[in-house]
Scaffold this motif. Structure first.
Motif, short mmCIF file in Angstrom:
data_model
loop_
_atom_site.label_atom_id
_atom_site.label_comp_id
_atom_site.label_asym_id
_atom_site.label_seq_id
_atom_site.Cartn_x
_atom_site.Cartn_y
_atom_site.Cartn_z
N THR A 250 0.83 -1.21 0.00
CA THR A 250 0.00 0.00 0.00
C THR A 250 0.86 1.26 0.00
O THR A 250 0.37 2.35 0.31
CB THR A 250 -0.92 0.01 1.23
N THR A 251 2.13 1.12 -0.36
CA THR A 251 3.02 2.29 -0.43
C THR A 251 3.84 2.28 -1.72
O THR A 251 4.96 2.79 -1.76
CB THR A 251 3.98 2.33 0.78
N THR A 252 3.30 1.68 -2.78
CA THR A 252 4.00 1.65 -4.07
C THR A 252 3.11 2.25 -5.15
O THR A 252 1.88 2.19 -5.08
CB THR A 252 4.41 0.22 -4.46
N LEU A 253 3.75 2.80 -6.17
CA LEU A 253 3.02 3.47 -7.24
C LEU A 253 3.87 3.49 -8.51
O LEU A 253 5.02 3.08 -8.52
CB LEU A 253 2.62 4.88 -6.84
N GLN A 254 3.27 3.95 -9.59
CA GLN A 254 3.92 4.12 -10.88
C GLN A 254 4.64 2.86 -11.35
O GLN A 254 5.84 2.85 -11.59
CB GLN A 254 4.89 5.31 -10.82
N ASN A 274 9.42 3.47 3.44
CA ASN A 274 10.67 3.80 4.13
C ASN A 274 11.87 3.03 3.62
O ASN A 274 12.99 3.26 4.08
CB ASN A 274 10.52 3.53 5.64
N GLU A 275 11.67 2.08 2.66
CA GLU A 275 12.80 1.28 2.19
C GLU A 275 13.68 2.05 1.20
O GLU A 275 14.86 1.77 1.07
CB GLU A 275 12.30 -0.02 1.56
N HIS A 276 13.07 2.95 0.44
CA HIS A 276 13.81 3.76 -0.54
C HIS A 276 14.54 2.89 -1.55
O HIS A 276 15.68 3.15 -1.91
CB HIS A 276 14.80 4.69 0.17
#
Length: 394
Positions: A250-254, A274-276
């Motif tokens: 739920t924190t990924t895109l594009q 937060n993994e960058h």
């Protein structure tokens, strides 16, 4: 004990807190509804469409020889440009699209195009504006965002444009335009049916993937409270067929997509957590379902990546490599992989000072040439051309 004069401020604070809770609850409810609709639509499809057939992979590493390095012409008096996309045309020409205006989200932002023929870019053309899209759709457009282009096997150019009405990018919709004269003129076809909330909260950025039946996958992502990648499959006529979610994060895109066989495909995503690092998901059933994978050992600090499957094998990826002490978008690095798992650095396409930005790349192969476009300092669209060859790994 509080004195009387402090009570109005306390009441206002409580009202603001209550309002925030209402907004948060609404976002959660909308996200849950979108997920439910996504599951229903995904389960309704009869079968997934396989990615286009992949030729036998060339042995060894890819070698790129630079042939050109320039800037695409900008419209006069327009200071900002971003988010380019590429479409190959019949006969070997190439079209680039991007948005430009005074600033991101500015009311004067428009989608522009330029055509590359025989090594020369044409004068910039205006493709879509708030006014032209609003008139065609019958409702107002507040902002224009990222475009994505695709040429189908019949030579039609499909252009998808991110737009918003009221609200920010979380209220965006995707408008589908089509050209039957190789990009000279575009007509609005539809707003894509991608979410239950008036088809809002969906955005696009990266290049589609060809399917064996002449259709294609359009990568997209949902963004309202949470972020997650999706793809929409189109048939060979350009009509949407089905929609599915990519992974469970739920924190990924594009998402940037590439196929390694008729059934296996990979997605690499921008990391908003937060993994960058470049996030990774895989499908073993031609896009019907996706499983999260460990992130790649590639830095990614909130920036779009680009991925591309070369005609004769191997994959390329462009990401914003981050050097210690640098900003997140001043080095654009190209890497190569033969298996989608291990990646080897090929070259740094461009690098600049800490206050410079080179980002949001796009890739397109034409014959034995690789074309790369990217945002250059937020002022123009950079363009580089490389000759593709292979060297033995033995």
């Amino acid at each position: 004990m509080l004195n009387k004069s402090s009570r109005p401020d306390t009441d206002k604070q409580r009202q603001r807190a209550a309002s925030r809770l209402v907004v948060l609850a609404l976002c959660v409810a909308v996200a849950a509804a979108a997920l439910a609709e996504l599951r229903r639509w995904s389960s309704d499809r009869s079968e997934a469409r396989s990615p286009a057939r992949i030729e036998t992979a060339a042995k060894g590493d890819v070698r790129l020889t630079k042939l050109a390095d320039d800037l695409i012409p900008m419209p006069a008096g327009v200071p900002s440009a971003h988010a380019s996309t590429l479409a190959a045309l019949p006969g070997g020409a190439l079209m680039a699209f991007w948005w430009a205006g005074s600033r991101e989200s500015g009311p004067d932002v428009k989608v522009y195009s330029s055509r590359l023929e025989k090594g020369v870019w044409s004068a910039t053309r205006e493709v879509a504006t708030r006014e032209s899209l609003g008139q065609a759709l019958g409702f107002g457009i507040r902002r224009i965002g990222n475009p994505v282009a695709w040429t189908d096997r019949n030579g039609k150019v499909h252009l998808y444009v991110t737009t918003t009405g009221l609200g920010g990018w979380a209220a965006s919709r995707i408008v589908h335009l089509v050209s039957t004269d190789q990009g000279d003129n575009f007509g609005v076809l539809r707003v894509l049916p991608m979410s239950p909330m008036f088809n809002t909260s969906v955005l696009i950025r990266t290049t589609p993937v060809a399917l064996v039946d002449g259709g294609w996958w359009l990568p997209a992502y949902f963004e309202l409270g949470i972020k997650y990648p999706i793809l929409m499959a189109f048939d060979d006529k350009g009509d949407p067929r089905w929609l599915t979610r990519i992974g469970t994060r739920t924190t990924t895109l594009q998402p940037a997509l590439a196929a390694t066989s008729g059934t296996e495909a990979h997605a690499w995503m921008r990391d908003a957590g937060n993994e960058h690092k470049v996030q990774h998901a895989i499908s073993h059933d031609a896009g019907a379902s996706w499983a999260d994978q460990p992130p790649l050992e590639m830095g990614n600090h909130s920036s779009s990546v680009a991925a591309y499957r070369l005609t004769h094998g191997g994959m390329l990826m462009l990401n914003n490599h981050v050097r210690p002490g640098d900003s997140a978008r001043n080095v654009l690095r190209l890497s190569h992989s033969n298996d989608a798992a291990s990646w080897k650095q090929v070259l740094d396409v461009v690098q600049g000072n800490n206050d410079e930005e080179f980002s949001y790349p796009a890739l397109q192969q034409i014959g034995d040439e690789l074309h790369i476009t990217y945002t250059s300092r937020r002022q123009a669209i950079g363009h580089q051309v490389y000759r593709i060859s292979y060297e033995s790994s033995q």
